[in-house]
Design a protein around this motif. Structure first.
Motif, short mmCIF file in Angstrom:
data_model
loop_
_atom_site.label_atom_id
_atom_site.label_comp_id
_atom_site.label_asym_id
_atom_site.label_seq_id
_atom_site.Cartn_x
_atom_site.Cartn_y
_atom_site.Cartn_z
N ASN A 154 24.80 -27.37 49.08
CA ASN A 154 23.71 -26.45 49.38
C ASN A 154 24.07 -25.54 50.55
N ALA A 155 24.69 -26.12 51.59
CA ALA A 155 25.08 -25.31 52.74
C ALA A 155 26.14 -24.28 52.37
N LEU A 156 27.10 -24.70 51.54
CA LEU A 156 28.17 -23.80 51.13
C LEU A 156 27.63 -22.68 50.25
N ILE A 157 26.76 -23.02 49.32
CA ILE A 157 26.18 -22.01 48.42
C ILE A 157 25.39 -20.97 49.22
N LEU A 186 24.37 -19.35 31.17
CA LEU A 186 25.55 -19.73 30.39
C LEU A 186 26.36 -20.75 31.20
N GLY A 187 27.26 -21.44 30.52
CA GLY A 187 28.12 -22.39 31.22
C GLY A 187 27.30 -23.48 31.89
N GLU A 188 27.39 -23.56 33.21
CA GLU A 188 26.60 -24.51 33.98
C GLU A 188 25.84 -23.77 35.08
N MET A 189 25.26 -22.63 34.70
CA MET A 189 24.59 -21.77 35.67
C MET A 189 23.28 -22.35 36.17
N VAL A 231 31.01 -27.86 40.95
CA VAL A 231 30.14 -26.97 41.72
C VAL A 231 30.98 -25.93 42.46
N LEU A 232 32.11 -26.35 43.02
CA LEU A 232 32.97 -25.40 43.73
C LEU A 232 33.49 -24.32 42.79
N LEU A 233 33.90 -24.71 41.59
CA LEU A 233 34.38 -23.73 40.62
C LEU A 233 33.24 -22.80 40.18
N LEU A 236 32.51 -20.19 42.82
CA LEU A 236 33.43 -19.06 42.77
C LEU A 236 33.03 -18.08 41.67
N ALA A 237 32.65 -18.63 40.51
CA ALA A 237 32.23 -17.78 39.40
C ALA A 237 30.95 -17.02 39.75
N ALA A 238 30.00 -17.73 40.40
CA ALA A 238 28.74 -17.08 40.79
C ALA A 238 29.00 -15.97 41.78
#
Length: 340
Positions: A154-157, A186-189, A231-233, A236-238
């Motif tokens: 949550n902090a990283l996002i 889509l994906g795991e959004m 979540v990290l991947l 990056l996509a987000a």
């Protein structure tokens, strides 16, 4: 959509509400979940429907949902996907089927309390928000496997995206339908819904509020420590799609120009060494590095052009979903709110 009018003496009629719940392998939670939803919404001052999406369960969840939907009434709608497409696809299927002006989502594991939904609706309307996110401040989960990784994520996002919330992972949310329908999941959004919503509305119209959270009583959690790496991947996509989704050429082009400038500077230096100083450059590592940088630059610039073409083609062709529905309740026969 069926019509509804406010009845005399029914003060402050609330907007029509659709509740979307994706479920996967939750057969033991079906009965208590539907019971809790009806108890929690008993005093909701408006019409509502419940949409349960079975994400290809193999334990009989779908069949039990259909049985209970027949008992409870046409306001309970069931969607069964042909196979397990994942929580994001299941949630998108429910959002597509929702007919309410407001949409609430929550998990099917009974850790979220459906009784919080009316309060979230009232708060969203009073604060004039487009999305109200639940915050599991007193989360009843394992400290090492769930709570600590969640807090770090949550902090990283919040740091990367600029949308600062305490609990992105809480599925209990209430949206304005016209806003969430502008977002295609889509994906795991589903983990970053507030971030994607911030792309279509002002961040100040996204709020959060504390909600109750309970330990899982039935079934097995579908999450583990491996989710942290995904979540990290996904982050990056987000980040990429939020900043460069409509202009990917700027992202790839910037990298290409950076390597191109470095390669050009190296080549310029080597030209001076060769023709001014008269030294040999054929075996110098700098020469091969410069050639590599120029080739990489051309590749990134070309990728940027192709990405721009694909993006423009995508937006011109329209949007498509990737989930497939096996069975769905008839929306024309569906009703609003259970009989009193």
């Amino acid at each position: 959509m069926s019509s509804s009018t406010a009845t005399p003496g029914r003060a402050e009629q609330r907007p029509r509400l659709s509740i979307v719940i994706p479920l996967y392998q939750e057969i033991d939670n079906v009965e208590p979940l539907l019971t809790r939803v009806h108890e929690g919404l008993a005093d909701y001052r408006g019409d509502w429907e419940l949409i349960c999406v079975d994400d290809g369960s193999r334990d009989g969840t779908g069949a039990r949902l259909r049985t209970w939907a027949e008992r409870l009434g046409s306001h309970v709608r069931v969607i069964q996907l042909r196979r397990n497409f994942g929580q994001t696809a299941a949630m998108q299927a429910g959002l597509d089927a929702a007919r309410g002006e407001l949409i609430a989502t929550l998990d099917g594991d009974l850790q979220n309390d459906p009784a919080d939904i009316p309060r979230l609706v009232d708060e969203l309307l009073e604060r004039d928000l487009d999305l109200l996110q639940g915050w599991r401040r007193r989360r009843q989960d394992d400290l090492l496997l769930r709570k600590i990784p969640s807090r770090l994520a949550n902090a990283l996002i919040g740091r990367v995206t600029g949308v600062a919330l305490h609990d992105y992972g809480c599925s209990l949310k209430v949206y304005r339908a016209e806003v969430i329908r502008e977002v295609r999941l889509l994906g795991e959004m589903h983990r970053f819904i507030p971030v994607w919503v911030a792309a279509v509305t002002a961040p100040e119209r996204i709020g959060e509020t504390e909600v109750r959270h309970q330990a899982r009583q039935f079934g097995v959690s579908k999450y583990g420590i491996s989710r942290t790496f995904r979540v990290l991947l996904d982050l990056l996509a987000a980040f990429f799609f939020l900043r460069f989704g409509a202009r990917p050429g700027h992202f790839f082009g910037s990298i290409g120009i950076f390597f191109g400038v470095l390669g050009a500077l190296m080549m310029s230096h080597l030209l001076v060494v060769k023709f001014v100083l008269g030294e040999s450059i054929g075996q110098r590592p700098l020469l091969f590095t410069a050639i590599l940088f120029l080739v990489v630059s051309i590749q990134f610039l070309t990728t940027g052009v192709l990405a721009e073409l694909m993006t423009r083609t995508f937006y011109a062709a329209g949007e498509h979903t990737h989930h497939r529905i096996r069975w769905e309740s008839d929306p024309e026969a569906a009703g609003w709110k259970p009989p009193r």
